[in-house]
Design an enzyme around this catalytic site. Structure first.
Site, PDB file in Angstrom:
ATOM      1  N   LYS A  30      30.805  96.695  62.606  1.00 19.13           N
ATOM      2  CA  LYS A  30      31.012  96.791  61.171  1.00 19.13           C
ATOM      3  C   LYS A  30      30.773  98.204  60.621  1.00 19.13           C
ATOM      4  O   LYS A  30      31.665  98.789  59.984  1.00 19.13           O
ATOM      5  CB  LYS A  30      30.033  95.804  60.525  1.00 19.13           C
ATOM      6  CG  LYS A  30      29.902  95.871  59.055  1.00 19.13           C
ATOM      7  CD  LYS A  30      28.935  94.791  58.607  1.00 19.13           C
ATOM      8  CE  LYS A  30      27.504  95.059  59.030  1.00 19.13           C
ATOM      9  NZ  LYS A  30      26.749  95.808  58.024  1.00 19.13           N
ATOM     10  N   THR A  31      29.602  98.729  60.900  1.00 16.94           N
ATOM     11  CA  THR A  31      29.277 100.054  60.370  1.00 16.94           C
ATOM     12  C   THR A  31      30.210 101.106  60.950  1.00 16.94           C
ATOM     13  O   THR A  31      30.614 102.050  60.270  1.00 16.94           O
ATOM     14  CB  THR A  31      27.823 100.413  60.706  1.00 16.94           C
ATOM     15  OG1 THR A  31      26.995  99.300  60.347  1.00 16.94           O
ATOM     16  CG2 THR A  31      27.375 101.629  59.942  1.00 16.94           C
ATOM     17  N   ASP A 214      29.469  98.118  51.847  1.00 17.95           N
ATOM     18  CA  ASP A 214      28.878  97.526  53.042  1.00 17.95           C
ATOM     19  C   ASP A 214      28.109  96.259  52.633  1.00 17.95           C
ATOM     20  O   ASP A 214      27.671  96.151  51.490  1.00 17.95           O
ATOM     21  CB  ASP A 214      27.912  98.557  53.662  1.00 17.95           C
ATOM     22  CG  ASP A 214      27.490  98.160  55.051  1.00 17.95           C
ATOM     23  OD1 ASP A 214      28.144  97.284  55.651  1.00 17.95           O
ATOM     24  OD2 ASP A 214      26.495  98.724  55.550  1.00 17.95           O
ATOM     25  N   GLU A 215      27.925  95.331  53.549  1.00 15.56           N
ATOM     26  CA  GLU A 215      27.147  94.109  53.276  1.00 15.56           C
ATOM     27  C   GLU A 215      27.599  93.455  51.970  1.00 15.56           C
ATOM     28  O   GLU A 215      26.787  93.084  51.126  1.00 15.56           O
ATOM     29  CB  GLU A 215      25.648  94.439  53.173  1.00 15.56           C
ATOM     30  CG  GLU A 215      25.086  95.200  54.355  1.00 15.56           C
ATOM     31  CD  GLU A 215      24.781  94.303  55.549  1.00 15.56           C
ATOM     32  OE1 GLU A 215      25.296  93.169  55.604  1.00 15.56           O
ATOM     33  OE2 GLU A 215      24.046  94.768  56.438  1.00 15.56           O
ATOM     34  N   GLN A 245      26.024  85.951  57.213  1.00 15.63           N
ATOM     35  CA  GLN A 245      24.776  86.717  57.192  1.00 15.63           C
ATOM     36  C   GLN A 245      24.272  86.930  55.772  1.00 15.63           C
ATOM     37  O   GLN A 245      23.497  87.847  55.495  1.00 15.63           O
ATOM     38  CB  GLN A 245      24.952  88.066  57.887  1.00 15.63           C
ATOM     39  CG  GLN A 245      25.176  87.917  59.387  1.00 15.63           C
ATOM     40  CD  GLN A 245      25.139  89.247  60.096  1.00 15.63           C
ATOM     41  OE1 GLN A 245      24.104  89.886  60.179  1.00 15.63           O
ATOM     42  NE2 GLN A 245      26.284  89.671  60.606  1.00 15.63           N
ATOM     43  N   ARG A 651      20.472  89.054  66.834  1.00 14.46           N
ATOM     44  CA  ARG A 651      19.842  90.364  67.043  1.00 14.46           C
ATOM     45  C   ARG A 651      19.689  90.677  68.527  1.00 14.46           C
ATOM     46  O   ARG A 651      19.459  91.820  68.916  1.00 14.46           O
ATOM     47  CB  ARG A 651      18.430  90.423  66.421  1.00 14.46           C
ATOM     48  CG  ARG A 651      18.325  90.246  64.916  1.00 14.46           C
ATOM     49  CD  ARG A 651      19.261  91.116  64.160  1.00 14.46           C
ATOM     50  NE  ARG A 651      20.495  90.423  63.855  1.00 14.46           N
ATOM     51  CZ  ARG A 651      21.610  91.019  63.491  1.00 14.46           C
ATOM     52  NH1 ARG A 651      21.666  92.317  63.400  1.00 14.46           N
ATOM     53  NH2 ARG A 651      22.698  90.331  63.236  1.00 14.46           N
TER      54      ARG A 651
END
Length: 800
Positions: A30-31, A214-215, A245, A651
């Site tokens: 994603k980033t 983002d997010e 998330q 994670r």
DNA sequence: CCAGGAATTGTTTTT
DNA sequence: CAATTCCTGG
């Protein structure tokens, strides 16, 4: 830079200039997609670096984004509009403080400051703080602001809510008077500024050619509106997020923004990133199976090219202490096998769980680092020092004034302060201005304090930031105070650290990592600069030319010129002190700065979002804790807990442990719990039980505990904390606990099935007290968790 | 006015 | 259990 991406990532990065939603699963890059798109836009000359607006949720991801960007392109990232919602809003408000109706030196209240301000307000207005609990008031006010509602716009019909609105109104007036702004206010003020002020809005709308978020699943209603307002000039929004998330609904995040955005803006331009590059198959499939239990998802299934890997290990221990001990033993052997400590994470649902684990790690001499908890700028000595510093800039900041007026003690007591605040209220002025009006001995002490603040403020003019802090710490008496206090050594060290931090900060010329733009009104003749905001200007700007001379503009320069406004580099307009205070409020800082040491990582699941580790322990996988009992009231709460577990699981790269304890100390009393329903939602094929799996959860292992005599002993020797008996009848129900109690003819135990006439069938989660006073926490199938008095409630015992 | 002890109370997550 | 508030004696 694009070659290394998979087809979906590549498609996202090179999407034409239109609104788009990227549904990016955990570990799907994603980033990377976000930053690569920024780099691509710049490199293909579709946008100058300064025509990009990139918004993140945390300071950490903002920093990460900048770091990655500068690794991709040889550009100076200073001056870029990359930051958190709060940071960027602060930057705009500083630039346009007058148009926003703020004082130039407005200060930012963090959550604790805000709570203190509310308490003070309730006291001053004589409102019953039992009925209107400060925390509830705080939640109400923030909730309203996050919906974009001022007091007049809040709907209220019942008397309780009407009063809350009134308090909100009072609170707002108090903030105005004191020139302070809370977190939610930063966003709302900025939104209103853009909405009401055409020239400023149009300036930013023209300036930002691309908006990247983002997010996105974590945005609230107001943030969403802020974004669409800025995009109103035609800039496309590139929103990246993962509805699975979304774990911040409890504080106003609205996952619905994703679906709304797709419907209203992106019109089906949705790209899914489903290939996971992080975890092995068993781990990923566990996460997939778990999250499939949620309804109303946008839909997405992660897959990996990596093999199955190892199964997820599950361990159940009798107590939280043994759980911690088991984890530590396992960590030892992982390290023995060559694992790096920093690649091992221990995650927990709530911060309170960390202590036992810390203790066990400490005893085993394994270095560890705890994230979260008390952060640097939240420590009391730091807050005290900052309060003095704030008073330098704004002596009318009553919150800061009250915090330090008698710390260290200087003979100003409650009585005097009451007089003072009455006087200030009467005259509608600040405590500082009202100080000379108080008579008596207290009054003269107040005067001395006020004089001290003023003289320190005077000194502030000629001292550098670090010098000023040293000066303040010394002359306020903080130094002397902590030198005599027995626990003072650490605090003194932290104060020294504050001085160092200020030195670093001032030296970096880069005040909060997000250099702010500032606009000033200039005479028409001065509006020259063609593009002073090109990367180079950031460097020249450092050399402290007086504010205003460094005219700057961008493609929107013409519009700004017409409005008589020009952006200049911010630091010149903002004093180093003001910038540092902003920084302190917006970025509370890490809690422990032992950087670089290879240590086991301890943190809450929330704090772990966005991170990854080779090995992850998820602890306390128990009903009532994970999912947390407070979330079980409604369906959406449970689903958020499930997403939280999803985040936790994803994670892990190679190895995942799920651990639980049958009993655990909570608030000084032992509580018993069943294994989490989430464990049962993961298919057996992915799990490997390292302890025997209990068929009927938490069985008769606890039978035989003599509850009655414990209760009796507890009363004779004191209560369950080990405090001596007071000689009076304990006001609280006995604290003794066990897995079984007898009330009348009936026996109850943990895990027991019961039937209630009104609530239906349920299972006993925990028991407390004994005899007729015994209480049971019962998880009902249909109506959630309730605590019932067994002596009163009519319960029928049924099969579990 | 203040320090220190007793009593009370709140405990999920936090930019 | 820890943090906060309340209360009492100096």
């Amino acid at each position: 830079m694009i070659e290394k991406l998979n087809p979906e990532q590549q498609a996202a990065v090179t999407l034409p200039a239109q609104h788009a939603l990227v549904l990016a699963g955990a570990g799907s890059g994603k980033t990377r997609v976000l930053t690569t798109r920024m780099a691509w836009l710049i490199q293909t000359s579709q946008a100058s670096p300064h025509a990009l607006l990139a918004v993140t949720f945390t300071n950490k991801s903002a920093r990460e984004m900048l770091a990655r960007l500068s690794a991709l392109l040889p550009i100076n990232t200073r001056g870029l509009w990359v930051g958190t919602f709060h940071g960027l809003c602060n930057r705009m408000l500083r630039a346009h403080y007058r148009d926003a109706g703020l004082a130039q030196t407005f200060q930012i209240l963090d959550s604790a400051d805000q709570l203190a301000a509310i308490k003070r307000l309730l006291k001053a207005t004589g409102i019953d703080d039992e009925k209107y609990a400060p925390r509830d008031v705080q939640r109400f006010i923030n909730g309203a602001k996050e919906e974009g509602l001022r007091p007049d716009a809040v709907e209220a019909h019942d008397p309780y809510r009407l009063r809350l609105v009134e308090i909100y109104r009072f609170y707002q007036a108090q903030c105005e008077r004191e020139s302070v702004v809370d977190f939610a206010e930063l966003l709302l003020r900025c939104y209103e500024l853009l909405q009401r002020n055409g020239p400023i809005r149009e300036h930013y709308q023209r300036r930002f050619r691309h908006i990247l978020v983002d997010e996105f699943q974590d945005t609230n209603a107001l943030q969403y509106r802020w974004l669409t307002l800025l995009a109103g000039g035609g800039a496309p929004i590139f929103a990246v997020g993962d509805d699975d998330q979304s774990i911040y609904a409890f504080r106003g995040a609205n996952v619905g923004n994703m679906a709304d955005f797709e419907r209203d803006y992106a019109h089906g331009t949705v790209i899914r990133l489903e290939q996971n590059y992080r975890s092995y198959g068993h781990i990923l499939d566990s996460a997939n199976a778990l999250i499939a239990h949620n309804t109303a998802r946008l839909g997405k299934n992660l897959w990996t090219e990596q093999g199955e890997g190892e199964p997820v290990r599950v361990v159940e221990q009798p107590s939280d202490l043994l759980e911690a001990q088991w984890i530590v033993d396992e960590i030892k052997s992982l390290i023995g096998e060559g694992s790096l400590r920093r690649e091992i994470a221990v995650l927990y649902r709530s911060n309170a769980q960390s202590r036992v684990i810390e203790h066990a790690l400490f005893s085993a001499a394994i270095p560890y680092k705890v994230y979260g908890g008390l952060r640097f700028f939240e420590r009391q000595e730091i807050k005290h020092a900052l309060a003095y510093l704030r008073l330098m800039d704004n002596p009318d900041d009553d919150t800061s004034w009250l915090r330090v007026v008698n710390f260290p003690t200087r003979g100003i007591g409650a009585r005097t302060l009451e007089q003072l605040s009455d006087l200030a209220r009467e005259r509608g002025t600040s405590l500082h201005k009202a100080a000379p009006l108080v008579g008596g001995k207290g009054g003269s002490n107040l005067l001395k304090f006020a004089a001290m603040i003023e003289s320190m403020a005077h000194e502030a003019q000629v001292l550098t930031l670090p010098e000023l802090i040293e000066h303040v710490v010394h002359h306020s008496g903080l130094l002397a105070h902590y030198q005599t206090e027995r626990e003072g050594a650490d605090r003194l060290e932290n104060l020294q650290e504050l001085v160092n931090a200020a030195a670093v900060f001032a030296g970096e010329e880069n005040f909060d990592g997000l250099p702010a733009g500032r606009m000033v009104e200039l005479p028409a003749a001065a509006q020259a600069g063609p593009d002073a905001f090109a990367p180079a200007s950031a460097d020249t700007a450092v050399s402290a030319t007086p504010a205003g001379n460094q005219a700057a503009s961008d493609t929107a320069g013409a519009g700004m010129a017409a409005a008589g406004l020009i952006e200049i580099d911010a630091q010149h307009g903002m004093s180093p002190l003001a910038a540092f205070l902003s920084h302190a409020s917006l970025e509370a800082g890490d809690n422990q700065a032992q950087a670089g040491q290879d240590a086991v990582q301890l943190m809450t699941v929330h704090a772990a979002k966005g991170l990854e580790f080779d090995a992850v322990f998820i602890t306390g996988v128990e009903e009532g804790l994970f999912p947390h009992e407070n979330s079980l009231m409604e369906q959406s709460g449970l689903e958020e807990e499930r997403r939280l577990m999803y985040v936790a699981i994803t994670r892990a790269r190679q190895r995942l442990y799920l651990t639980l304890a049958q009993s655990r100390m909570l608030h000084g009393q032992t509580r018993y719990a069943l294994r989490s329903r989430f464990l049962d939602e993961i298919p057996e094929e992915h799990l490997k039980w390292l302890s025997p799996k209990v068929r009927v959860p938490v069985s008769s292992a606890w039978e035989g505990t003599d509850v009655a005599s414990r209760g009796w002993n507890a009363q004779r020797r004191g209560d369950a904390y080990g405090r001596p008996a007071t000689g009076q009848i304990a006001p609280r129900a006995p604290r003794s606990l066990a897995s079984g109690v007898t009330v009348g003819q009936q026996q109850f135990r943990i895990g027991q099935g019961v039937r209630h006439a009104k609530f239906g069938d349920g299972t006993i989660l925990s028991l407390s007290g004994s005899g007729q006073d015994a209480q049971a926490q019962i998880q009902f199938r249909d109506v959630g968790t309730k605590t019932l008095a067994l002596g009163v409630a009519k319960l029928e015992v049924i099969a579990a």
